[in-house]
Design an enzyme around this catalytic site. Structure first.
Site, PDB file in Angstrom:
ATOM      1  N   GLU A 158       8.871  -6.770  15.546  1.00 46.47           N
ATOM      2  CA  GLU A 158       7.429  -6.594  15.632  1.00 46.47           C
ATOM      3  C   GLU A 158       6.919  -8.176  15.424  1.00 46.47           C
ATOM      4  OE1 GLU A 158       6.781  -4.077  12.243  1.00 46.47           O
ATOM      5  OE2 GLU A 158       7.162  -5.661  10.726  1.00 46.47           O
ATOM      6  N   ASP A 166       0.424 -10.628   7.446  1.00 47.04           N
ATOM      7  CA  ASP A 166       0.068 -10.754   9.010  1.00 47.04           C
ATOM      8  C   ASP A 166      -0.824 -11.623   9.502  1.00 47.04           C
ATOM      9  OD1 ASP A 166       1.936  -8.486   8.844  1.00 47.04           O
ATOM     10  OD2 ASP A 166       0.029  -7.178   8.732  1.00 47.04           O
TER      11      ASP A 166
END
Length: 713
Positions: free
Chosen positions: A590, A421
């Protein structure tokens, strides 16, 4: 009668003295000449994983799995349940080896069982076995036992017997550690189990070590809300233990299954334990069994153990084990050269691929191959790899094996270790890039802290350390440290740095005066609610963006939905009346990323699940930071390339370099080459990569081809 008292006192002293001499003599008799170590372990809770495995080591630091990391005993043949756990091996005083196991098959039984397995061997290869079912053996006192866990064996020199100790649970009670003495052929017990450790609360996983006349009893404290491994000490092997106040494990993560052994020819002891919630196994070193230092960076294993034990073995014993279970395909575990990216080494049937950091001199490179004990190599020292692979011949006894060793400068991944991420910014103040990832490699995404990396050129990165630890610096959450983002803002004559992060499925914010921190949490979550009309998903994955046209800043977030809200001028609160849901389409999962280029606002997001090899990035454009979004017909940004072993490319950020007028995409992928073999675990064994991000004349994103070389020259 009084005249006899001195005689009886003298006799008692003589008996006591003879007992001490006997114990000392038994403890100090000549030991075998040890040459290495045997590690017995199991591998997990799933089908086929609860079995005994072996690994060997020459130095106690580097462990090689035997038998291709397959079981060395069939659990179905030795247990009632079909599964065994927590193998503990003891070298007996009589020339035999003794092993005890938990008889439990979790996939069918959950965490309740009633039996243990006792085994005996002369050579560590051929074992006889006996199952002891506690309720059947002791129906009057232990007929209702629901758990029989983690047995171990120790030799009692004073009574000349083998003492087995383990934990048991009865309804309405707590887990208690008991002991019993084994009969002469190690097929049963001479006595009914007796309580060994007395403490308030539950305890399991006992491990006793004799040192300097004392018995050191390590065990897992099972009290509700407690953590870790405690230690009790006694002068007696079977009682009188006093529990110390301090935990001896060196982690804040949950642990169990301590195992202790002494390094051959030294005064050093290793305490190892199973960090069962994070998928790790930690090793610590100590001289006094009081003070411990983590040595994980020195430990290498080509397998992932669960609760096991280590014993020293002789050269002859090691040779027999290797003759039985060593395969030439497994003789190389990796490299000791610090330039090698150890998590990305590829070893196939006849090829060893060593990826190295940018700037490594291939004309004079020593692979420092980590070889199985006893293996000899045809090449040693520095070699010239600039023209391609070199052939190495390895010999083990009469067995030989050739590998082509290739060394390659690979830019991806850009960070050493498991990270995911990634968020990246360029700091105008520092004139450097800063990369903020999720700390990965923790089972079930259970990381609890964030780190930051600094680079002048996007190629060479320095870890600047932990910038926020949920357990120490965040009062409202202590778990699931995920998916941060950051922004640099000019405030007066200086800069401030705002760091938005996920913790416990909420979005928080912290502030610092430097891009590398330290960051101070605001004290409360910024987003801990669902936007109106949203019923599912999670409040995770923040992204922050400042509109260059208006100077307004926006926060984006959401899993299953994309939400946006304008930030107040303080950057640590949102204007709730501006919250808007702008989910692009059904592909959105997401990882929102927003940036501005040539008059267009770009929105990127991840599709599918991060555990999926098909995790990918798509994009849309807009004329405003609040949408509406226009989705191009072909809006794929990046996806897997199976033929290159690249999978799970997603959750990205982007950055622009004014120096060369180039955009870059920063993303994570499965670990290469092992991630694709991990199943769902690949979703928390990810690594960060950087590649070029290009556009056509109309401003459409050109699909990125994820590379292995990355930006390295």
């Amino acid at each position: 009668m009084n005249s006899l008292k001195p005689i009886f006192s003298s006799m008692r002293l003589l008996v006591l003295w003879l007992g001490v001499v006997a114990v000392f003599t038994a403890c100090s008799k000549d030991e075998p000449k040890y040459a290495g170590y045997l590690f017995a372990y199991f591998t997990g809770n799933g089908p086929g994983q609860e079995q005994v495995h072996y690994a060997i080591s020459k130095d106690g630091y580097n462990y090689f799995a035997l038998n291709h990391n397959q079981p060395i005993i069939d659990s179905k043949e030795i247990s009632n349940s079909g599964g065994v756990r927590d193998p503990h091996i003891l070298r007996g005083e009589d020339g035999w080896f003794y092993m005890v196991l938990t008889d439990l098959y979790v996939p069918k039984m959950g965490w309740e069982n009633t039996a243990m397995v006792l085994l005996k061997s002369k050579d560590l290869i051929n074992w006889t076995h006996t199952v002891i079912d506690i309720p059947q053996t002791y129906p009057d006192t232990f007929g209702d036992v629901r758990r029989v866990w983690a047995p171990q064996t120790i030799y009692d020199h004073q009574s000349d017997q083998y003492m087995v100790y383990w934990s048991m649970l009865q309804p309405g009670g707590r887990d208690i550690i008991y002991y019993a003495y084994a009969n002469d052929d190690f097929t049963g017990f001479k006595n009914e189990p007796k309580q060994l450790l007395f403490k308030e609360g539950a305890c399991i996983d006992g491990d006793i070590v004799f040192k300097d006349g004392k018995y050191h009893f390590f065990f897992k404290n099972e009290d509700e809300g407690a953590k870790g491994i405690l230690k009790a000490v006694s002068d007696s092997i079977n009682g009188g233990y006093k529990v110390g106040p301090e935990y001896v494990d060196q982690t804040d993560d949950a642990v169990e299954g301590s195992g202790t052994f002494k390094l051959i020819g030294t005064d050093d002891y290793i305490l190892m334990y199973d960090m069962y919630t994070t998928g790790k196994y930690q090793f610590c070193i100590s001289k006094d069994l009081e003070n411990f230092k983590v040595i994980d960076e020195d430990i290498n294993m080509n397998f992932h153990p669960r609760h096991g034990s280590v014993i020293p073995i002789t050269e002859e014993e090691m040779n027999k084990l290797m003759e039985k279970w060593a395969y030439m395909d497994d003789v190389v575990m990796g490299s000791g050269n610090p330039a090698v990216r150890k998590l990305n080494i590829q070893i196939s049937e006849d090829t060893i691929y060593l990826p190295v950091e940018a700037g490594t001199d291939l004309k004079s490179f020593d692979p420092q191959l980590n070889l199985m004990p006893g293996v000899k190599s045809s090449k040693e020292g520095k070699q010239d790899f600039s023209a391609g692979a070199l052939t190495y011949d390895f010999t083990l006894g009469e067995k030989t094996k050739s590998f082509k060793v290739q060394v390659s400068v690979d830019g991806n991944p850009v960070l050493s270790g498991y990270y995911a991420d990634p968020e990246i910014i360029y700091s105008e103040k520092e004139q450097k890039y800063y990369l903020y990832p999720t700390s990965d490699g923790f089972h079930g995404w259970s990381g609890k802290y964030f780190e930051v990396f600094e680079s002048p050129d996007l190629v060479n990165w320095i870890n600047k350390g932990t910038i926020l630890d949920l357990r120490k610096e965040v009062s409202w959450a202590d778990r699931n440290a995920w998916a941060p983002c950051a922004i640099e803002k000019k405030v007066g004559d200086d800069y401030k740095y705002y760091y938005y992060f996920t913790a416990a499925q909420k979005v928080g914010v912290a502030v610092a005066d430097h891009p590398a921190g330290p960051f101070k949490d605001s004290g409360a979550p910024l987003v801990d609610f669902k936007p109106e009309g949203v019923n599912g998903g999670q409040e995770i994955d923040p992204d922050v963006f400042t509109d260059p046209n208006t100077g307004k800043s926006y926060l984006y977030w959401g899993n299953g939905y994309m939400a946006v809200a304008e930030l107040n001028d303080d950057m640590v609160s949102i204007k709730k009346e501006t919250i808007k849901v702008i989910t692009p389409d059904q592909t959105f999962r997401e990882g929102t990323e927003v940036f501005f280029r040539n008059g267009k606002y770009y929105f990127m997001w991840s599709e599918d699940d991060t555990r999926s090899p098909n995790y990918k990035v798509r994009y849309a454009t807009a004329d405003s930071p609040l949408g509406p979004l226009t989705i191009p017909e072909n809006n794929l940004v990046i996806e897997k390339i199976p033929e290159q072993g690249i999978y799970g490319t997603g959750h990205n950020s982007v950055v622009y370099s004014k120096e060369n007028d180039q955009w870059y995409i920063v993303y994570h992928r499965f670990n290469r080459p092992n991630g694709i073999k991990m199943g769902g675990d690949a979703g928390f064994h990810r690594e960060v990569c950087i590649d070029l991000l290009n556009f056509d004349e109309e401003g459409n994103v050109l699909q990125v081809q994820p590379t292995i070389k990355g930006l390295a020259k």
